[in-house]
Design a protein around this motif. Structure first.
Motif, PDB file in Angstrom:
ATOM      1  N   ASN A 155       8.380   3.688   2.017  1.00  0.00           N
ATOM      2  CA  ASN A 155       9.192   4.738   1.387  1.00  0.00           C
ATOM      3  C   ASN A 155       8.344   5.904   0.904  1.00  0.00           C
ATOM      4  OD1 ASN A 155      11.686   3.351   1.599  1.00  0.00           O
ATOM      5  ND2 ASN A 155      10.993   1.988  -0.018  1.00  0.00           N
ATOM      6  N   THR A 156       7.069   5.628   0.604  1.00  0.00           N
ATOM      7  CA  THR A 156       6.210   6.696   0.075  1.00  0.00           C
ATOM      8  C   THR A 156       6.136   7.864   1.059  1.00  0.00           C
ATOM      9  OG1 THR A 156       4.982   5.128  -1.254  1.00  0.00           O
ATOM     10  CG2 THR A 156       3.856   7.200  -0.735  1.00  0.00           C
TER      11      THR A 156
ATOM     12  N   ALA B 163       4.157  -4.838  -5.294  1.00  0.00           N
ATOM     13  CA  ALA B 163       4.820  -3.512  -5.316  1.00  0.00           C
ATOM     14  C   ALA B 163       5.265  -3.202  -3.890  1.00  0.00           C
ATOM     15  CB  ALA B 163       3.867  -2.449  -5.843  1.00  0.00           C
ATOM     16  N   VAL B 164       6.291  -3.924  -3.439  1.00  0.00           N
ATOM     17  CA  VAL B 164       6.681  -3.844  -2.023  1.00  0.00           C
ATOM     18  C   VAL B 164       8.090  -3.273  -1.815  1.00  0.00           C
ATOM     19  CG1 VAL B 164       5.124  -5.709  -1.301  1.00  0.00           C
ATOM     20  CG2 VAL B 164       7.461  -6.257  -2.024  1.00  0.00           C
TER      21      VAL B 164
ATOM     22  N   ARG C  81       8.372   8.398   3.404  1.00  0.00           N
ATOM     23  CA  ARG C  81       9.700   8.658   3.985  1.00  0.00           C
ATOM     24  C   ARG C  81      10.631   9.372   3.017  1.00  0.00           C
ATOM     25  NH1 ARG C  81      10.813   4.626   8.319  1.00  0.00           N
ATOM     26  NH2 ARG C  81       8.792   3.692   8.694  1.00  0.00           N
ATOM     27  N   ASN C  82      10.191   9.558   1.766  1.00  0.00           N
ATOM     28  CA  ASN C  82      11.130  10.124   0.789  1.00  0.00           C
ATOM     29  C   ASN C  82      11.175  11.648   0.874  1.00  0.00           C
ATOM     30  OD1 ASN C  82       9.352  11.399  -1.318  1.00  0.00           O
ATOM     31  ND2 ASN C  82       8.443   9.360  -1.155  1.00  0.00           N
TER      32      ASN C  82
ATOM     33  N   VAL D 230      15.231   0.683   0.626  1.00  0.00           N
ATOM     34  CA  VAL D 230      15.090   0.791  -0.835  1.00  0.00           C
ATOM     35  C   VAL D 230      15.668  -0.433  -1.566  1.00  0.00           C
ATOM     36  CG1 VAL D 230      15.011   3.313  -0.815  1.00  0.00           C
ATOM     37  CG2 VAL D 230      17.227   2.174  -1.084  1.00  0.00           C
TER      38      VAL D 230
ATOM     39  N   PHE E 153       9.923   7.654  -6.100  1.00  0.00           N
ATOM     40  CA  PHE E 153       8.765   8.492  -5.761  1.00  0.00           C
ATOM     41  C   PHE E 153       8.300   9.286  -6.977  1.00  0.00           C
ATOM     42  CE2 PHE E 153       7.042  12.608  -4.320  1.00  0.00           C
ATOM     43  CZ  PHE E 153       5.840  12.134  -3.833  1.00  0.00           C
ATOM     44  N   LYS E 154       9.277   9.876  -7.679  1.00  0.00           N
ATOM     45  CA  LYS E 154       8.935  10.706  -8.838  1.00  0.00           C
ATOM     46  C   LYS E 154       8.147   9.920  -9.890  1.00  0.00           C
ATOM     47  CE  LYS E 154      13.454  11.134  -9.891  1.00  0.00           C
ATOM     48  NZ  LYS E 154      14.063   9.985  -9.175  1.00  0.00           N
TER      49      LYS E 154
ATOM     50  N   THR F 260      16.491   4.461  -4.998  1.00  0.00           N
ATOM     51  CA  THR F 260      16.422   5.738  -4.300  1.00  0.00           C
ATOM     52  C   THR F 260      15.578   6.761  -5.053  1.00  0.00           C
ATOM     53  OG1 THR F 260      18.316   6.482  -5.500  1.00  0.00           O
ATOM     54  CG2 THR F 260      18.757   5.324  -3.464  1.00  0.00           C
TER      55      THR F 260
ATOM     56  N   VAL G 185      11.452  14.626  -4.226  1.00  0.00           N
ATOM     57  CA  VAL G 185      12.010  15.212  -5.451  1.00  0.00           C
ATOM     58  C   VAL G 185      11.414  14.518  -6.683  1.00  0.00           C
ATOM     59  CG1 VAL G 185      14.122  15.688  -6.758  1.00  0.00           C
ATOM     60  CG2 VAL G 185      14.177  15.689  -4.244  1.00  0.00           C
TER      61      VAL G 185
ATOM     62  N   GLY H 167       0.826  -1.221   0.000  1.00  0.00           N
ATOM     63  CA  GLY H 167       0.000   0.000   0.000  1.00  0.00           C
ATOM     64  C   GLY H 167       0.844   1.247   0.000  1.00  0.00           C
TER      65      GLY H 167
ATOM     66  N   GLY I 272       2.781   4.240  -2.639  1.00  0.00           N
ATOM     67  CA  GLY I 272       2.290   4.998  -3.788  1.00  0.00           C
ATOM     68  C   GLY I 272       2.178   4.130  -5.032  1.00  0.00           C
TER      69      GLY I 272
ATOM     70  N   VAL J 104      -3.344  -4.831  -0.460  1.00  0.00           N
ATOM     71  CA  VAL J 104      -3.070  -5.446   0.841  1.00  0.00           C
ATOM     72  C   VAL J 104      -1.754  -4.885   1.388  1.00  0.00           C
ATOM     73  CG1 VAL J 104      -2.700  -7.633   2.029  1.00  0.00           C
ATOM     74  CG2 VAL J 104      -4.304  -7.518   0.115  1.00  0.00           C
TER      75      VAL J 104
ATOM     76  N   LEU K  21      18.099   3.857   3.370  1.00  0.00           N
ATOM     77  CA  LEU K  21      18.380   5.180   2.781  1.00  0.00           C
ATOM     78  C   LEU K  21      17.845   6.224   3.752  1.00  0.00           C
ATOM     79  CD1 LEU K  21      19.327   6.916   0.297  1.00  0.00           C
ATOM     80  CD2 LEU K  21      16.969   6.802  -0.502  1.00  0.00           C
TER      81      LEU K  21
ATOM     82  N   SER L 117      11.119  -4.952   0.129  1.00  0.00           N
ATOM     83  CA  SER L 117      10.810  -6.346   0.495  1.00  0.00           C
ATOM     84  C   SER L 117      10.655  -7.249  -0.735  1.00  0.00           C
ATOM     85  CB  SER L 117       9.514  -6.396   1.321  1.00  0.00           C
ATOM     86  OG  SER L 117       9.635  -5.592   2.454  1.00  0.00           O
TER      87      SER L 117
HETATM   88  P1  FAD Z   1       6.707   1.784  -0.423  1.00  0.00           P
HETATM   89  O1  FAD Z   1       6.086   3.106  -0.173  1.00  0.00           O
HETATM   90  O2  FAD Z   1       7.828   1.372   0.458  1.00  0.00           O
HETATM   91  O3  FAD Z   1       5.526   0.733  -0.393  1.00  0.00           O
HETATM   92  C1  FAD Z   1       5.732  -0.662  -0.284  1.00  0.00           C
HETATM   93  C2  FAD Z   1       4.750  -1.166   0.742  1.00  0.00           C
HETATM   94  O4  FAD Z   1       4.784  -2.595   0.748  1.00  0.00           O
HETATM   95  C3  FAD Z   1       5.082  -0.714   2.147  1.00  0.00           C
HETATM   96  O5  FAD Z   1       4.039   0.106   2.651  1.00  0.00           O
HETATM   97  C4  FAD Z   1       5.232  -2.014   2.915  1.00  0.00           C
HETATM   98  O6  FAD Z   1       4.710  -1.968   4.238  1.00  0.00           O
HETATM   99  C5  FAD Z   1       4.450  -2.989   2.036  1.00  0.00           C
HETATM  100  N1  FAD Z   1       4.830  -4.385   2.244  1.00  0.00           N
HETATM  101  C6  FAD Z   1       6.089  -4.911   2.317  1.00  0.00           C
HETATM  102  N2  FAD Z   1       6.026  -6.225   2.574  1.00  0.00           N
HETATM  103  C7  FAD Z   1       4.715  -6.556   2.663  1.00  0.00           C
HETATM  104  C8  FAD Z   1       4.017  -7.755   2.950  1.00  0.00           C
HETATM  105  N3  FAD Z   1       4.663  -8.891   3.208  1.00  0.00           N
HETATM  106  N4  FAD Z   1       2.659  -7.733   2.964  1.00  0.00           N
HETATM  107  C9  FAD Z   1       1.985  -6.569   2.707  1.00  0.00           C
HETATM  108  N5  FAD Z   1       2.602  -5.392   2.471  1.00  0.00           N
HETATM  109  C10 FAD Z   1       3.947  -5.387   2.433  1.00  0.00           C
HETATM  110  N6  FAD Z   1      12.431   8.898  -4.762  1.00  0.00           N
HETATM  111  C11 FAD Z   1      12.307  10.013  -5.535  1.00  0.00           C
HETATM  112  O7  FAD Z   1      11.890   9.907  -6.696  1.00  0.00           O
HETATM  113  N7  FAD Z   1      12.612  11.253  -5.067  1.00  0.00           N
HETATM  114  C12 FAD Z   1      13.111  11.427  -3.825  1.00  0.00           C
HETATM  115  O8  FAD Z   1      13.365  12.566  -3.396  1.00  0.00           O
HETATM  116  C13 FAD Z   1      13.320  10.280  -3.009  1.00  0.00           C
HETATM  117  N8  FAD Z   1      13.856  10.422  -1.785  1.00  0.00           N
HETATM  118  C14 FAD Z   1      13.964   9.344  -0.962  1.00  0.00           C
HETATM  119  C15 FAD Z   1      14.441   9.536   0.326  1.00  0.00           C
HETATM  120  C16 FAD Z   1      14.446   8.481   1.234  1.00  0.00           C
HETATM  121  C17 FAD Z   1      14.976   8.717   2.622  1.00  0.00           C
HETATM  122  C18 FAD Z   1      13.955   7.205   0.820  1.00  0.00           C
HETATM  123  C19 FAD Z   1      13.922   6.061   1.789  1.00  0.00           C
HETATM  124  C20 FAD Z   1      13.512   6.994  -0.480  1.00  0.00           C
HETATM  125  C21 FAD Z   1      13.517   8.058  -1.397  1.00  0.00           C
HETATM  126  N9  FAD Z   1      13.055   7.910  -2.708  1.00  0.00           N
HETATM  127  C22 FAD Z   1      12.925   9.009  -3.514  1.00  0.00           C
HETATM  128  C23 FAD Z   1      12.678   6.587  -3.212  1.00  0.00           C
HETATM  129  C24 FAD Z   1      11.162   6.397  -3.133  1.00  0.00           C
HETATM  130  O9  FAD Z   1      10.686   6.726  -1.848  1.00  0.00           O
HETATM  131  C25 FAD Z   1      10.757   4.966  -3.463  1.00  0.00           C
HETATM  132  O10 FAD Z   1      11.391   4.530  -4.647  1.00  0.00           O
HETATM  133  C26 FAD Z   1       9.253   4.870  -3.682  1.00  0.00           C
HETATM  134  O11 FAD Z   1       8.546   5.604  -2.708  1.00  0.00           O
HETATM  135  C27 FAD Z   1       8.822   3.445  -3.653  1.00  0.00           C
HETATM  136  O12 FAD Z   1       7.419   3.406  -3.596  1.00  0.00           O
HETATM  137  P2  FAD Z   1       6.679   2.061  -3.319  1.00  0.00           P
HETATM  138  O13 FAD Z   1       5.224   2.335  -3.317  1.00  0.00           O
HETATM  139  O14 FAD Z   1       7.199   1.037  -4.258  1.00  0.00           O
HETATM  140  O15 FAD Z   1       7.246   1.629  -1.903  1.00  0.00           O
END
Ligand code: FAD
Ligand code: PYC
Length: 423
Positions: free
Chosen positions: A79-80, A243-244, A82-83, A347, A376-377, A373, A86, A47, A49, A70, A266, A247
């Motif tokens: 990370n969504t 999309a985890v 926590r980033n 990450v 988000f963008k 890293t 940018v 869940g 972004g 889920v 990160l 993980s």
């Molecule tokens: P997440 O938001 O991490 O979502 C994955 C989800 O999966 C999590 O909520 C987790 O709880 C869930 N999950 C994991 N395992 C399971 C399971 N077994 N069952 C159910 N759920 C599970 N990117 C940029 O473009 N610009 C930036 O400025 C930038 N700055 C960053 C700074 C920091 C400090 C960090 C940590 C990252 C940064 N990033 C940036 C990278 C960016 O945040 C990530 O690439 C992006 O947010 C990933 O999104 P996501 O939805 O894939 O991941």
């Protein structure tokens, strides 16, 4: 002071306030206690972004609404949330430029689409060069961007100083500035607003967001996935999308295949709030640090990954110390500012600093990971192409090059330079 908010979207602030306490709003507690049904057309695991954007575009572009997202914790707490917010699209190679550019264009209208202000602010993103070779690399990227129709400028130190008078361009500095690229449409988007905006829209569409539900295994028979085992019981679906982020390798293990992904902490940190002093985002690969100023006034500073592999969302102090000291050399005025708090995310780093989006060796199982890293963008663009891939069982033209088999064929897309500070 002129507001940095995209004024076209300010009406949405009222709708946030108005809808904030109604049913179906983000604050509606029933959303977080959703009991999953037994069967769905698609289950999206994660869940963040990317997971929520995928569910949104499955509904919007492909008419699929019988979906569960889920999430093992709460939406947007990975990370969504926590980033450092940018957004930009100035990557080197055509494949990645077009993917990130698609996303940058989607940010333009996302507030209207979601009826929720995600606060896309085009404050400009600078990428500094600190040697002749780096200046050549940056200039090459600027030219490549222009060839792909992406706005990009190359600036001299004097021109950089006109944009931000507080930067130190002395040739005797530890990190002398030789030049920089500037993408003016680059900037920031509010990360929490992205999570809330997607969540509220999914809720309105009738997509189930199942929080506090950890996926522990995939249910696979004859190499076809048809469900997940969770701590709330088994849930079945025709298609499963993962999309985890950090993980991802755990899910590959459940599917009995391997991903070329390493998970790293990160970190980022913020200062106490100060008066507006820095408008753009400033990044530096050589220094391994970047800085921007949030609307509230905090300096938001980040660094590269902590080098060790791990699943903890916790980093080491030396990374904070090194990056902060370099930022202070670039911006001596910041030396008096106090740091307020630090945090880390987890990450998923791939060998070519590019994502993996597509089918997996398991039928009906799809993976979206490796954003490292910089994912988000890409949030809306990633959801858009991943939804297409899931709905059609084949990639969208924009993610064809980002399949898992590029690591077998050798068709890597090396974006270590443009991926920035972090890899
Ligand atoms: P997440 O938001 O991490 O979502 C994955 C989800 O999966 C999590 O909520 C987790 O709880 C869930 N999950 C994991 N395992 C399971 C399971 N077994 N069952 C159910 N759920 C599970 N990117 C940029 O473009 N610009 C930036 O400025 C930038 N700055 C960053 C700074 C920091 C400090 C960090 C940590 C990252 C940064 N990033 C940036 C990278 C960016 O945040 C990530 O690439 C992006 O947010 C990933 O999104 P996501 O939805 O894939 O991941
Ligand atoms: O990918 O632009 C980026 C980025 C900035 C900070 C962390 N990642």
């Amino acid at each position: 002071m002129k507001s940095r908010l995209n004024t076209n979207n300010t009406y949405s602030l009222f709708s946030i306030i108005k809808s904030g306490f109604k049913k179906n709003s983000v604050l509606d507690i029933s959303m977080s206690n959703k009991t999953p049904k037994k069967n769905y057309d698609v289950i999206v695991i994660g869940g963040g972004g990317h997971g929520m954007a995928t569910a949104y575009y499955l509904a919007k572009n492909h008419g699929i609404t019988n979906i569960a997202v889920v999430e093992k914790g709460l939406i947007g707490r990975g990370n969504t949330g926590r980033n450092t917010q940018v957004v930009r699209s100035n990557y080197l190679w055509t494949e990645s430029s077009l993917l990130y550019e698609h996303s940058l264009k989607l940010w333009n209208n996302l507030s209207q689409d979601l009826n929720f202000n995600v606060m896309y602010t085009k404050r400009g993103v600078f990428s500094l060069a600190h040697s002749y070779q780096e200046a050549r690399d940056v200039a090459r990227r600027v030219t490549a961007n222009k060839l792909n129709g992406i706005d990009s400028l190359y600036l001299t130190p004097k021109e950089i100083k006109e944009y931000m008078p507080i930067i130190n361009i002395s040739p005797t500095a530890r990190y002398p500035i030789f030049g920089a690229s500037l993408q003016k449409r680059g900037g920031t988007v509010h990360h929490d607003a992205v999570a809330w905006g997607f969540a509220r829209r999914l809720n309105q569409i009738g997509i189930d967001i199942v929080q506090n539900c950890e996926v522990r295994n995939l249910i696979i028979k004859n190499n076809i996935v048809n469900g997940i085992s969770t701590d709330k019981g088994d849930i079945f679906a025709n298609k499963i999308a993962v999309a985890v982020a950090g993980s991802s390798t755990r899910f590959a293990e459940m599917g009995n295949f391997k991903l070329p992904i390493e998970s790293h902490p990160l970190q980022a940190w913020v200062s106490e709030p100060i008066k507006p002093i820095l408008n753009p985002v400033v990044m530096s690969n050589a220094v391994h640090a970047y800085v921007s100023q949030a609307e509230k006034g905090e300096l938001v500073i980040g660094a590269g990954i902590d080098k060790y592999i791990g699943y903890s969302q916790r980093g080491s102090f030396n990374v904070i110390e090194n990056a902060t000291s370099a930022i202070i050399e670039l911006f001596p005025a910041f030396s008096k500012v106090k740091l307020l708090r630090t945090w880390a995310g987890l990450v998923d780093v791939s060998p070519d600093a590019c994502p993996i989006i597509g089918n997996t060796p398991v039928k009906n199982l799809y993976i979206n990971c490796g954003w490292g890293t910089g994912g988000f963008k890409a949030t809306p663009g990633s959801g858009y192409v991943f939804a297409h891939t899931i709905a059609n069982d084949k990639p969208h033209i924009l993610n064809e090059a980002f399949s898992l088999d590029r690591f077998a064929s050798g068709k890597l897309i090396d974006e270590h330079g443009a991926a920035g500070v972090a890899h």
